[in-house]
Design an enzyme around this catalytic site. Structure first.
Site, PDB file in Angstrom:
ATOM      1  N   ASP A 183      -7.493 -32.222  21.659  1.00  0.00           N
ATOM      2  CA  ASP A 183      -7.279 -30.870  22.078  1.00  0.00           C
ATOM      3  C   ASP A 183      -8.439 -30.101  21.902  1.00  0.00           C
ATOM      4  O   ASP A 183      -8.697 -29.792  20.825  1.00  0.00           O
ATOM      5  CB  ASP A 183      -6.068 -30.218  21.202  1.00  0.00           C
ATOM      6  N   GLU A 217     -11.493 -21.447  23.453  1.00  0.00           N
ATOM      7  CA  GLU A 217     -10.184 -21.384  23.595  1.00  0.00           C
ATOM      8  C   GLU A 217      -9.388 -21.116  22.465  1.00  0.00           C
ATOM      9  O   GLU A 217      -8.232 -20.527  22.481  1.00  0.00           O
ATOM     10  CB  GLU A 217      -9.980 -22.521  24.451  1.00  0.00           C
ATOM     11  N   GLU A 218      -9.644 -21.852  21.361  1.00  0.00           N
ATOM     12  CA  GLU A 218      -8.783 -21.763  20.069  1.00  0.00           C
ATOM     13  C   GLU A 218      -8.624 -20.423  19.495  1.00  0.00           C
ATOM     14  O   GLU A 218      -7.691 -20.314  18.763  1.00  0.00           O
ATOM     15  CB  GLU A 218      -9.382 -22.895  19.108  1.00  0.00           C
ATOM     16  N   ASP A 240      -4.940 -28.902  29.849  1.00  0.00           N
ATOM     17  CA  ASP A 240      -4.935 -28.528  28.260  1.00  0.00           C
ATOM     18  C   ASP A 240      -4.066 -29.956  27.902  1.00  0.00           C
ATOM     19  O   ASP A 240      -3.464 -30.374  28.725  1.00  0.00           O
ATOM     20  CB  ASP A 240      -4.683 -27.385  27.943  1.00  0.00           C
TER      21      ASP A 240
END
Length: 362
Positions: A183, A217-218, A240
């Site tokens: 991820d 993104e996180e 994703d």
């Protein structure tokens, strides 16, 4: 495209190298350089921005623009407090899981290089079992072998140093890929493989294709939010990860039923443009690519949302890779799913015509 295996030894060697390289949120650039180096033979030019998002572009002069996107950052920790005894307390950089921390090795990134550390935990013999404390953000700590705060500082470690896990790529039972940061380094890898296949199969596109690897993104889709304003695309297909919900302690009534090995997952959500999603489903059915469905509520929680709601609205859709044990150091995906996500994005890109508005009113 034929059903022959997509992944080559060269692509898997890159995937392993790319996964093993640390790329914490806010510090993605070394991973981006690896990604760009791999992508370079398959694109015409690159775009990069101030915070490190990277885009390989095919047909940069075309007016109509299609994005295929993954994000490059991984969850991590920051040094938040150093005790007089030389121990480090941390805060999250992204959704890092405090429960998996005890007894893990860590890498602390400093100006002078990497400093090794361990998340310590009191021995079972010393704990009061009638009121055992689980690992929590305020009780997990890192030991770097320093006797006091002064020694910590001499080692180059200070508040604000970013911390990652060193866990590296393995293959489990021949066809499961296991690593931290799948991820979503898998997303960047898969869109790069789409570019490779377009090049190797000598496909000419009638539009500009923007192979995008966004940062941050996180911590709230921030890199995608920035780069979409730069690109100003007409269409965006995001990839994703999503949860395999077949492992213990997950409620399918809440999380839905998706699993590794059963194919790419296509999302239903307000941010997902319905006509584009149906085009993806039609493409999967035409090419006999297995797929699963997933319903989101208010948002997808992925860069899809950032692209969809930018630039007055961009037709966006999400193709997810099912994954076990998200935000741990043993994230697990199935090789077949990786290949089928690549195949589905590739075939969908070839099924888009320049100028399409995906309008509900036409």
């Amino acid at each position: 495209m034929s059903e022959k295996k997509i992944l080559t030894k060269k692509s898997l060697d890159f995937f392993e190298k790319y996964l093993n390289n640390a790329s914490p949120t806010g510090y993605e650039w070394e991973g981006q350089k690896l990604w760009m180096d791999y992508l370079k033979p398959y694109v015409d030019t690159f775009i990069t921005d101030t915070y490190g998002s990277a885009v390989g572009v095919i047909n940069p002069d075309a007016e109509y623009k299609v994005v295929i996107e993954g994000h490059s950052d991984e969850i991590s920790w920051y040094v938040n407090y150093i005790t007089d005894d030389g121990l480090l307390y941390v805060i999250r950089n992204g959704g890092s899981d405090h429960q998996i921390a005890p007894s893990k090795w860590v890498n602390i990134h400093t100006k002078n290089g990497m400093v090794k550390g361990i998340f310590g935990w009191p021995a079972i013999h010393t704990r009061d079992r009638s009121k055992e404390q689980p690992p929590k953000l305020d009780n997990i700590f890192i030991d770097i072998g320093a006797k006091d705060k002064e020694e910590v500082e001499k080692m180059g470690v200070h508040v604000g140093c970013v911390i990652t896990y060193p866990d590296e790529f393995h293959i489990l039972n021949k066809d499961k890929f296991v690593c931290r940061a799948i991820d979503n380094r898998a997303g960047g890898f898969m869109v790069a493989e789409v570019a490779r296949l377009l090049h190797e199969n000598k496909k000419k596109l009638p539009f500009g294709l923007y192979i995008t690897n966004a940062v941050q993104e996180e911590i709230g889709l921030r890199g995608a939010e920035m780069i979409t304003q730069t690109i100003q695309p007409n269409v965006a297909i995001i990839t994703d990860v999503c949860h395999d919900t077949t492992t213990p302690m997950i409620d399918k009534k809440t999380q839905g039923h998706t699993e590794i090995g059963a194919g790419p997952v296509i999302s239903y959500a307000p941010a997902v443009q319905n006509k584009l999603r149906e085009r993806i489903i039609e493409t999967a059915e035409k090419h006999k690519i297995p797929f699963q469905r997933l319903a989101a509520s208010r948002s997808t929680g992925t860069d899809t949302d950032a692209f969809a709601y930018s630039n007055g609205g961009v037709a966006s859709a999400l193709i997810s890779l099912p994954l076990r044990y998200m935000h741990t150091t043993v994230e697990t995906v199935h090789r077949d799913d990786v290949e089928n996500v690549i195949r589905l994005i590739y075939e969908t890109v070839l099924n888009i015509e320049s100028g399409e508005a995906f309008s509900y009113f036409e």
